[in-house]
Design a protein around this motif. Structure first.
Motif, PDB file in Angstrom:
ATOM      1  N   SER A 182       0.547 -45.779  59.123  1.00  0.00           N
ATOM      2  CA  SER A 182      -0.783 -45.893  59.997  1.00  0.00           C
ATOM      3  C   SER A 182      -1.369 -47.469  59.611  1.00  0.00           C
ATOM      4  N   THR A 232      -0.384 -52.022  62.010  1.00  0.00           N
ATOM      5  CA  THR A 232      -0.951 -51.914  63.574  1.00  0.00           C
ATOM      6  C   THR A 232      -0.911 -53.420  64.224  1.00  0.00           C
ATOM      7  N   GLU A 243       5.433 -48.753  72.334  1.00  0.00           N
ATOM      8  CA  GLU A 243       4.477 -49.761  71.665  1.00  0.00           C
ATOM      9  C   GLU A 243       4.839 -51.092  72.133  1.00  0.00           C
ATOM     10  N   GLU A 278       6.660 -41.824  65.375  1.00  0.00           N
ATOM     11  CA  GLU A 278       5.987 -42.814  64.551  1.00  0.00           C
ATOM     12  C   GLU A 278       6.755 -44.021  63.800  1.00  0.00           C
ATOM     13  N   ARG A 327       7.194 -46.463  66.554  1.00  0.00           N
ATOM     14  CA  ARG A 327       5.987 -47.538  66.769  1.00  0.00           C
ATOM     15  C   ARG A 327       5.667 -48.408  65.699  1.00  0.00           C
ATOM     16  N   ALA A 328       6.026 -47.995  64.414  1.00  0.00           N
ATOM     17  CA  ALA A 328       5.669 -48.831  63.395  1.00  0.00           C
ATOM     18  C   ALA A 328       6.612 -50.106  63.194  1.00  0.00           C
ATOM     19  N   ALA A 370       5.520 -52.559  65.918  1.00  0.00           N
ATOM     20  CA  ALA A 370       4.326 -53.140  65.569  1.00  0.00           C
ATOM     21  C   ALA A 370       4.761 -53.967  64.353  1.00  0.00           C
TER      22      ALA A 370
END
Length: 349
Positions: A37, A40, A77, A297, A300-301, A304
């Motif tokens: 988290s 980003t 993303e 996730e 996505r990470a 990013a």
């Protein structure tokens, strides 16, 4: 599967067995974990990325629901950031094919490559062209031998391995009322991911549940032997309250052994999502819970982290995505959190 050197593995196991003093996942070289988290790309940086007309490629080890979810998380993303995905490959766990895949992908001149390297030594040579041309490399779980964070790659992203094992122990304890005898079927191989998860389960039972005891342990390297191993374990310990199985594939064999023995009481916990295992769970069978990673996730990470590299921004060396415990009470929510899609209809009808 995921590799860890014997030296590094020994350190990991020693930490895991030291008890509550160690309660987090560590990287392949002992790196501290950063929650995904925290990785980003700011909205204010999106315009600069879109103006760059950047391209990305996926170099995967295999194809599965897990890989599809990772790809989807990364693609979503990249779409947000205006980065085009120009290639996706599947090596089928073949190291030579993965090297060929990398050559094919590099011909498309990507600025970003997301990959799970199959073999540390072979991958070090295979990804050399990418490192020499300044491609932003982000690895899933593994890292090629000799590669250094910030030099050859932007980040390693993986599951919160300790939490997966711990949540499996907590779920089994909740189902057994915090007491009783337990069987522990661990992965008998030098693999970074499974070794940490397995030992986290064992550590949690030993330290957090004084009225539960692991009375039977068995290593497994060939999933096809799971039923045989479970039968031998049950022969010596017919009153086991629960069994931990290192991942869902061999758990199917353990479940078969319980059914063959007419055993409706011994509970199973395992890791990673599986429709056949989950089907037994929703029908009130032997399976108590499955613990999975948030694969979407992870993707996505990874995306990013790579995009931040294009902007000249550093990312943590070792990033972990959350774990999720799936029971018969949160099937749809669990599938959505992990794979970003609804659970199979067989589990919800």
């Amino acid at each position: 599967m995921h590799y860890l050197s014997k030296t590094a593995l020994s350190a990991v196991v020693a930490l895991a067995l030291s008890g509550s003093a160690w309660a987090q996942t560590v990287g392949p070289n002992g790196e501290a974990a950063t929650p995904s988290s925290e990785v980003t790309v700011a909205d204010s940086d999106v315009a600069a990325l879109k103006a760059g007309n950047y391209k990305a490629a996926f170099v995967w080890h295999d194809q599965s629901d897990f890989v599809s979810a990772v790809s989807l998380g990364a693609t979503d993303e990249f779409d947000r950031l205006g980065i085009e995905v120009v290639a996706t490959t599947n090596a089928g766990f073949d190291t030579a094919k993965q090297r060929s895949d990398i050559e094919t992908v590099m011909a498309k001149s990507p600025n970003i490559v997301l990959a799970l390297p199959l073999d540390p030594v072979a991958s070090a040579a295979a990804f050399k062209e990418a490192t020499e041309t300044g491609v932003q490399l982000v690895f899933l779980s593994n890292v090629p031998a000799g590669y250094e964070h910030g030099e050859q790659y932007a980040s390693i992203v993986t599951d919160d391995l300790f939490q997966m094992g711990k949540q499996a122990a907590d779920a089994l304890a909740a189902n057994m009322g915090g007491k009783g005898s337990v069987g522990w079927i661990f992965h008998d191989a030098t693999y970074y991911v499974t070794n940490q998860r397995d030992n986290a389960f064992k550590t949690t039972i030993e330290n957090d549940y004084p009225d539960m005891e692991i009375v039977a342990s068995a290593g497994i390297s060939d999933p096809a032997r799971a039923e045989e191993i479970a039968n031998a374990m049950l022969l010596k310990h017919p009153d086991l309250g629960g069994i931990y199985v290192t991942w869902a594939g061999p758990a199917e064999g353990v479940l078969s052994a319980l059914r063959t023995n007419g055993n409706k009481d011994t509970k199973i916990v395992t890791l990673d999502l599986s429709e056949p295992i989950a089907l037994d769970m929703v029908r009130g069978g032997n399976v108590a819970a499955l613990v999975a990673d948030e694969a979407y996730e992870l993707g996505r990470a990874m995306a990013a982290s790579a995009a931040r590299g294009l902007l000249g921004q550093s990312s943590p060396a070792f990033v972990v995505a959350p774990a999720v415990t799936v029971t018969n009470k949160n099937i749809n929510e669990g599938w959505m959190l992990s794979l970003h899609r609804e659970a199979p209809k067989s589990l919800t009808q």
